[in-house]
Design a protein around this motif. Structure first.
Motif, PDB file in Angstrom:
ATOM      1  N   UNK A   1       0.868  -1.171   0.000  1.00  0.00           N
ATOM      2  CA  UNK A   1       0.000   0.000   0.000  1.00  0.00           C
ATOM      3  C   UNK A   1       0.912   1.231   0.000  1.00  0.00           C
ATOM      4  N   UNK A   2       0.751   2.097  -1.044  1.00  0.00           N
ATOM      5  CA  UNK A   2       1.633   3.258  -1.168  1.00  0.00           C
ATOM      6  C   UNK A   2       0.797   4.527  -1.313  1.00  0.00           C
ATOM      7  N   UNK A   3       1.101   5.494  -0.456  1.00  0.00           N
ATOM      8  CA  UNK A   3       0.442   6.794  -0.495  1.00  0.00           C
ATOM      9  C   UNK A   3       1.471   7.827  -0.966  1.00  0.00           C
ATOM     10  N   UNK A   4       1.226   8.458  -2.098  1.00  0.00           N
ATOM     11  CA  UNK A   4       2.135   9.479  -2.620  1.00  0.00           C
ATOM     12  C   UNK A   4       1.748  10.858  -2.079  1.00  0.00           C
ATOM     13  N   UNK A   5       2.725  11.734  -1.884  1.00  0.00           N
ATOM     14  CA  UNK A   5       2.417  13.063  -1.336  1.00  0.00           C
ATOM     15  C   UNK A   5       1.698  13.946  -2.360  1.00  0.00           C
ATOM     16  N   UNK A   6       0.987  14.921  -1.839  1.00  0.00           N
ATOM     17  CA  UNK A   6       0.378  15.947  -2.683  1.00  0.00           C
ATOM     18  C   UNK A   6       1.483  16.920  -3.118  1.00  0.00           C
TER      19      UNK A   6
END
Length: 685
Positions: A184-189
């Motif tokens: 699970x990967x969350x990229x920055x805004x």
């Protein structure tokens, strides 16, 4: 076997190539597809930079053992996630298929999250093809969430964005299925800040400029928000919405942004318009900075240019009176959009506060004075002095132009004029004198006449008394001989006096004009009895109208053939002669001609100003010598070529042609009378 519906916003691709097989435990039949999936990352490479990642899910092809018509396989798919931070939790998703079997337990662990997240749950049932998992922590069964909301923030590893690695097991009837590294990967805004540029002429007020915040991805992708300058003393921070909660369930996150550049004085190089932001002001929960990647774009510059100063001092002149000659000045202050002209005065004080206080840009001040003073005869520059008020930086001002006046003190003021004159040409010089007006201030002005002289020795010129017993010599130099006009110039010899002590304030030069001499011509008349020889006569030339009208002072001239050249009354010579002649009976005009072969110049004469032409008459006998002969009347006519019909008279009778006249004389002598009819003969040419 049909697939269950797949929630697209939570699915990531599964790369099955090279996957490690799931480990087998007693009593559990594992399909090859699920084994390959367990060891692979659920994320694409490169990471998706905007929005949720929604590829098709991989549904394993299950090889199931058939037992009395009932499938006995673990029939489900585990899918990872990748997307941009949206303030909403994301995790792995368990996708069930059409299966009626109930599993005992499910356990998830995020291996690279410290402290490790560990959750247990019981697979309660299959509802509409989706697996329902319940949490049995603390003996209370409730939804386990299947890690759908477990991971919200960006995971950083050594300064790089990383992925959560999800491991776990699923058990049924004592058999356990393990899976590893579901990601699970969350990229920055991504947020970019740019700032504006600005410039102005120095006015003692701070120069600032705003900027723009642009959200490049996520739920607010493409939005641009203008921001203002802010400091602790002025301006406003701008709140910018960075995230609207993903799928409408998350929080709204805002940050404060502002530009920091400010410049008041002239600086070189220009000041960079920087920026700052604050993510700690989120109204719901504190914002984690790692969820945002904020970069500086193009940063503007702030430039203040100097205010322009143009200083002018005035000049003047006066007669020496023992009082210093001083004059004020002006300073032109350029404030960018406006310009003011401010006067300042002379001061002999050395204390700046005694001088003229001049308000400059933005309340700045300076003290100015003119310093030029002239008492004795002579001249000097009217200078100035400036002192800046405390706290004023001279570098904020630039002197654009400076113009200095001249202070001149003289002993006397002179006004010189020369006279004009005119005459008709007479071969002599035309000259005129002039006058000098001397103004000595306290002494009444006086006019002193002077005359023309061609003597180059100043001692022979007219002496002019000036100031302090000093004497100059003046003469008129204008001269005009030939017809034309010229200025009557003058010359002054200062006789070792300093000419700078005097000022010729006025000049007025007269004009000398010589007009052409007027020549008036009169030719003589003459008559005689026909004898076969030419009849001629001379004439007279007069110089000027008065001589012509009075018939005095004339110069006689003769018929062509004699000496043509004559001497005029002014002594110059020219050629003039009559060319009228008559041989036969009749009359003719006594014409004349001229030529400037002598010393006279044609440009100096108007010829003829007027003329009177005489008449030449040849008749038949002396008795009728006084009878008028009219070449154009009843006695004959002049032909167009200029020849004259030659006529003769016999006594008081009619005018007869010459042959008939002679015949009549012969007959008379014989005593006979004969009446002859008058006839014409051919005109003689």
């Amino acid at each position: 076997m049909a697939e269950a519906p797949v929630p697209q916003e939570a699915i990531a691709d599964q790369d099955l190539e090279g996957a490690s097989p799931y480990r087998e435990e007693a009593g559990l039949v594992v399909s090859p597809a699920i084994q390959a999936c367990s060891s692979q990352s659920a994320l694409l490479d490169p990471p998706v930079s905007e929005g949720s990642k929604t590829p098709d899910a991989v549904t394993p092809e299950v090889t199931a053992a058939e037992n009395a018509g009932t499938r006995s396989s673990m029939d489900f798919t585990i899918v990872g996630y990748e997307g941009v931070y949206d303030a909403t939790g994301h995790g792995v998703t368990i996708i069930g298929v059409e299966h009626l079997e109930v599993y005992d337990q499910i356990r998830f662990e995020a291996a690279n999250v410290y402290p490790a997240i560990s959750r247990r749950g019981t697979v309660a049932a299959i509802d509409g093809g989706a697996v329902t998992v319940q949490d049995d922590v603390d003996g209370v069964k409730q939804p386990l969430q299947s890690f759908l909301g477990a991971f919200e923030d960006v995971l950083m590893d050594n300064g790089q964005v990383s992925a959560y690695n999800i491991n776990g097991t699923i058990s049924r009837a004592g058999s356990t299925f393990s899976f590893i590294d579901i990601k699970v990967k969350i990229n920055p805004v991504e947020v970019a800040i740019t700032t504006d540029s600005a410039s102005k002429v120095y006015d003692a007020a701070p120069l600032t400029a705003g900027g723009t915040v642009e959200v490049l991805n996520g739920t607010k992708a493409g939005t641009k928000t203008p921001i203002d300058h802010w400091s602790s003393s002025s301006g406003t921070k701008t709140s910018v919405t960075l995230v609207n909660g993903g799928q409408g369930t998350g929080s709204v996150e805002v940050g404060d942004f502002w530009t920091t550049g400010t410049v008041t004085d002239v600086e070189n190089p220009a000041t960079v318009n920087g920026c700052q932001y604050d993510l700690a002001t989120n109204p719901v929960d504190p914002i984690k900075p790692t969820n945002y990647h904020i970069t500086e774009g193009a940063l503007g510059s702030l430039q203040v240019t100097p205010a322009r100063l143009a200083i002018t001092t005035q000049g003047a002149m006066k007669i020496r009176d023992g009082i210093p000659l001083t004059m004020p000045g002006t300073v032109e202050v350029g404030r960018g959009t406006s310009t003011d002209i401010i006067g300042f005065s002379y001061s002999d004080s050395t204390t700046p506060t005694d001088w003229t206080r001049v308000t400059l840009a933005g309340g700045d001040a300076a003290y100015l004075r003119t310093i030029g003073a002239q008492t004795l005869a002579g001249s000097s520059t009217n200078g100035y002095q400036i002192e800046w008020a405390p706290g004023v930086a001279q570098s904020n001002y630039a002197f654009d132009t400076t113009s200095y006046g001249t202070l001149r003190v003289v002993k006397a003021i002179l006004a010189i004029s020369t006279n004009g004159a005119n005459k008709a040409y007479d071969a002599t010089q035309l000259n005129a004198g002039g006058s000098v007006n001397v103004d000595k201030g306290a002494v009444p002005a006086s006019d002193i006449p002077f005359s023309f002289t061609d003597d180059s020795d100043p001692s022979s010129w007219t002496p002019v008394a000036l100031a302090d017993g000093e004497t100059a010599y003046v003469r008129a130099t204008g001269s005009q001989i030939n017809a034309g006009a010229s200025e009557n110039a003058y010359e002054i010899d200062w006789n070792d006096i300093n000419a700078q002590d005097y000022w010729i304030a006025e000049e007025s030069l007269g004009e000398l004009e010589v007009t052409p001499a007027q020549l008036y011509v009169v030719t003589d008349s003459a008559t005689k009895r026909y004898e076969g020889t030419p009849l001629t006569a001379g004439g007279t030339v007069y110089l000027g109208r008065a001589a012509f009208d009075a018939r005095v002072g004339g110069v006689p001239f003769a018929h062509d053939g004699a000496t043509r050249q004559i001497a005029l009354p002014n002594g110059e010579t020219m050629d003039i002669w009559t060319d009228g002649t008559l041989t036969d009976l009749g009359s003719a005009t006594n014409t004349w001609s001229y030529d400037f072969n002598g010393s006279a110049d044609a440009g100096n004469y108007a010829i003829p100003a007027a003329e009177e032409l005489g008449t030449l008459v040849v008749h038949a006998d002396s008795a009728n010598a006084a009878d008028p002969v009219d070449p154009a009347g009843s006695a004959g006519s002049a032909d167009p070529s200029g020849s004259v019909e030659r006529l003769a008279r016999t006594g008081d009778g009619p005018v007869l042609p010459l042959a008939a006249s002679l015949l009549a004389i012969g007959i008379s002598g014989l005593g006979a009378s004969l009446i002859l009819r008058r006839r014409k003969r051919d005109s003689m040419r």
